[in-house]
Structures are given as C-alpha cells and as structure tokens.
Scaffold this active site. Structure first.
Site, PDB file in Angstrom:
ATOM      1  N   TYR A  56      26.951  81.690  69.387  1.00 47.83           N
ATOM      2  CA  TYR A  56      27.546  82.241  68.311  1.00 47.83           C
ATOM      3  C   TYR A  56      26.801  81.495  67.008  1.00 47.83           C
ATOM      4  O   TYR A  56      27.168  80.363  66.434  1.00 47.83           O
ATOM      5  CB  TYR A  56      29.051  82.101  68.046  1.00 47.83           C
ATOM      6  CG  TYR A  56      29.704  82.724  69.094  1.00 47.83           C
ATOM      7  CD1 TYR A  56      29.038  83.918  69.855  1.00 47.83           C
ATOM      8  CD2 TYR A  56      30.803  82.479  69.391  1.00 47.83           C
ATOM      9  CE1 TYR A  56      29.472  84.320  70.914  1.00 47.83           C
ATOM     10  CE2 TYR A  56      31.725  83.132  70.520  1.00 47.83           C
ATOM     11  CZ  TYR A  56      30.872  84.127  71.237  1.00 47.83           C
ATOM     12  OH  TYR A  56      31.642  84.736  72.427  1.00 47.83           O
ATOM     13  N   HIS A 122      28.554  81.710  80.021  1.00 52.56           N
ATOM     14  CA  HIS A 122      28.776  83.022  79.174  1.00 52.56           C
ATOM     15  C   HIS A 122      28.305  84.316  79.778  1.00 52.56           C
ATOM     16  O   HIS A 122      28.988  85.354  79.754  1.00 52.56           O
ATOM     17  CB  HIS A 122      27.848  82.666  77.875  1.00 52.56           C
ATOM     18  CG  HIS A 122      28.292  83.553  76.817  1.00 52.56           C
ATOM     19  ND1 HIS A 122      28.131  83.022  75.472  1.00 52.56           N
ATOM     20  CD2 HIS A 122      29.148  84.733  76.523  1.00 52.56           C
ATOM     21  CE1 HIS A 122      28.692  83.657  74.557  1.00 52.56           C
ATOM     22  NE2 HIS A 122      29.224  84.884  75.215  1.00 52.56           N
ATOM     23  N   PRO A 202      40.064  92.552  72.338  1.00 51.88           N
ATOM     24  CA  PRO A 202      41.073  93.389  72.780  1.00 51.88           C
ATOM     25  C   PRO A 202      41.768  94.316  71.689  1.00 51.88           C
ATOM     26  O   PRO A 202      42.530  95.338  71.808  1.00 51.88           O
ATOM     27  CB  PRO A 202      42.263  92.401  72.835  1.00 51.88           C
ATOM     28  CG  PRO A 202      41.829  91.094  71.853  1.00 51.88           C
ATOM     29  CD  PRO A 202      40.574  91.230  71.629  1.00 51.88           C
ATOM     30  N   GLY A 206      37.832  96.004  66.449  1.00 49.43           N
ATOM     31  CA  GLY A 206      38.664  96.479  65.226  1.00 49.43           C
ATOM     32  C   GLY A 206      38.860  98.064  65.218  1.00 49.43           C
ATOM     33  O   GLY A 206      39.697  98.488  64.497  1.00 49.43           O
ATOM     34  N   PHE A 207      38.340  98.647  66.188  1.00 46.67           N
ATOM     35  CA  PHE A 207      38.629 100.124  66.056  1.00 46.67           C
ATOM     36  C   PHE A 207      39.965 100.144  66.437  1.00 46.67           C
ATOM     37  O   PHE A 207      40.666 101.463  65.759  1.00 46.67           O
ATOM     38  CB  PHE A 207      37.963 100.860  67.179  1.00 46.67           C
ATOM     39  CG  PHE A 207      38.000 102.209  67.445  1.00 46.67           C
ATOM     40  CD1 PHE A 207      37.614 103.127  66.726  1.00 46.67           C
ATOM     41  CD2 PHE A 207      38.865 102.776  68.316  1.00 46.67           C
ATOM     42  CE1 PHE A 207      37.738 104.357  66.737  1.00 46.67           C
ATOM     43  CE2 PHE A 207      39.253 104.090  68.582  1.00 46.67           C
ATOM     44  CZ  PHE A 207      38.343 105.018  67.731  1.00 46.67           C
TER      45      PHE A 207
END
Length: 323
Positions: A56, A122, A202, A206-207
């Site tokens: 990241y 990962h 989860p 953001g949807f």
C-alpha cells in the site's frame, strides 16, 4: 466493542482497514494528520484490529500506521501483508523464504514494532510451494517476530495445505452483500479448521454505503473508475442492491453501511470485517454496527439480494485470487 477470535487471536468484531488512507481511493494521502486522528479515535472506541500491507503506497501506509501507534501499541492487533513486493529482484509475486525474511524486517521497521500480530501472504505465489512459504513463516513465529499467520485470497485447497504445516489464524478475502463467493467452499473450510474470516471491502468499496451513485466526485486515480462493477453501465444496474439495503436501514433505524456490516457479523462467529475510512464520523458509524441486531426477516431480505453485475476485479486481478 465486542470481540471475536481468529484462530487463537482475539480481535474487535469490527476492525479498521488503513489502506485507503494512503492508496487507491479518493483523498488518499491528502491529510495524514487527519488519518492519524481517525486511527486514534478507533483505538478509543475499542477497535483493536488494524490492517495494512507493505504494497500500500508502497510502504507509506505501514509508515503512517507506525506513526499513529507510537505510544499506543499495547492492545492493538497489528496485521500486515507481504508477497506483492519483491526484495530479491524476482519479477511479480514473491513468497520465497528469502523474500519473506527481507519483507518482515522492513515491515517491522516501518511499523515501529518488534512483532507483527497477524502476518498474511497477500496473494498465493504459484511459483513457490505454499509449504515452503508457511515453513518460513513458522520460523518467524518461533523467533517472536510474528504472532499468527494468515492468507489472503487463497483457495480452500491451499488453505488446507498451509494449515497442515502451521496453524493459520485467519483468511482475508472480499466478502459483502455483493460479493458472496466465499460462502461456497472457503467458509465451510474455515469453519472446519477453526480459522477466522476477515472480510475486506465489506462495504463494497463504498458502494453499500449508498453514497456512491455515480462516478462524479471520484478522483481521476480512484481505483473504482476502472472496476467492472462501477463501469460500463454496471453501477446503475447495481443500484437495485443498495436501494434494498437502504430500505432495510430505514426500517432498522440505521445507516446502509451499518446494515451491511451487521449482516456480515450475523453470518456467524469468527468473522471480523475491516471497513476502511479516513474520516472519524464514518469510523464511528461503522463501529456502531457492532450493536445493531437485524431481524430474521431483514436478514432473509438481504440474503435474497440479487448478485452484483460485473466481476469484482479486473481480469488481471481476478487471475491471482482463489489460487
């Protein structure tokens, strides 16, 4: 905040994914001071489970979390990941023992700690047998540098092979009201082996908050602008999902985000989602999902939601999941 267990590791039922503070989403990297305040507020609320990864940024997200935890490390379950950055010069994914030994030292340094509580591969490196990878990780556990081991986006078969070498505490994968493939094979395998599930995204990137109804307002570099579920008309088609979530939320006296998280928490024990945010108000909203109890009828309505239109990742990214 109540807690649950991932293998033998106790964590808050709702955690915090730190990734979006530094990479991939609108606003990433704009205000590290505000992000650190959000992390501190999470700790105040009893959120103990904080998740990052060396890729990241790369690296800057671990550094940010390390700064935030100075003087507040005790009681925190610190999770990070290796394998998408090679320190050996090998192209692509690298879960060789040599790379693991280099990666863990860098993560420890950037995080400002002497131990990583939960260390994930990962993505599965098909060029390195999982037995070799987990064998090297078990040496880090023996050395006290790592507490527990995890896998991310691994298949049921790989999970079994890894767990046979050393106990796996948690598997991280995308799981939400619009991404439920984990229920077919992964979830039963985890239940059988006593492994915890950590759902990332989860809230459907953001949807499922109900706040994203178009791409307007997203930064040009926002990852969602190229995601199949947000493009090619699929975003408009998928609004039927979030509209039903909003109806349940209105009935429950909650927000859509809280309903989406409460649904996950109601799916069983040893589930610890890690929603991400840079904002304190959203953090407080997400954390409050721990107290929301959905009715059986509400759960049934959510279970009956239609599947999302579009793959959850682009083709190249889908090629490296469930291996």
């Amino acid at each position: 905040m109540r807690s649950t267990f991932l293998g033998g590791l106790e964590v808050s039922r709702v955690g915090l994914g730190v990734m979006g503070m530094s990479a991939f989403y609108t606003g990433a990297g704009r205000d590290d001071t505000a992000s650190i305040r959000t992390i501190h507020r999470a700790l105040d609320l009893g959120v103990t489970h904080l998740d990052t990864a060396e890729v990241y940024g790369p690296f800057v997200n671990e550094e940010l979390l390390g700064r935030a935890l100075r003087g507040r490390r005790d009681g925190v379950v610190l999770a990070t990941k290796f394998g998408l950055v090679s320190h050996t010069g090998r192209p692509g994914m690298d879960s060789t023992p040599a790379n693991i030994r280099a990666a863990v030292e860098g993560s420890l340094r950037r995080l400002g700690t002497d131990r990583i509580d939960l260390y994930y591969q990962h993505r599965v490196d098909t060029g390195t047998p999982i037995e070799e990878t987990v064998g090297a990780l078990s040496e880090l556990v023996t050395a006290g540098k790592v507490g527990h081991l995890g896998l991310s986006e691994a298949s049921a078969a790989t999970i079994r092979r890894a767990h046979a070498v050393h106990p796996i505490a948690a598997v991280q994968t995308e799981y939400s009201l619009w991404t439920r493939a984990v229920e077919a094979e992964i979830r039963p395998t985890l239940h059988e082996l006593g492994i915890g599930l950590v759902p990332y995204s989860p809230l459907g990137h953001g949807f499922l908050t109900g706040q994203v109804r178009s791409l307007d307002g997203l930064d040009e570099g926002d990852w969602r602008r190229t995601n199949p579920r947000f493009t090619g008309g699929n975003l408009a088609r998928n609004l039927r999902i979030v509209d039903e979530v909003r109806e349940v939320a209105a009935e429950a006296g909650a927000t859509p985000a809280q309903v989406a998280l409460a649904w996950l928490l109601a799916t069983g024990d040893a589930v610890a989602p890690i929603p991400g945010t840079t904002r304190i108000d959203r953090l407080e909203e997400n954390s409050a999902a721990d107290d929301l109890r959905l009715t059986a009828d509400q759960v049934a309505r959510l279970n009956a939601l239609p599947p999302a239109t579009g793959e959850r990742h682009a083709e190249s990214d889908m090629a490296v999941v469930n291996l």
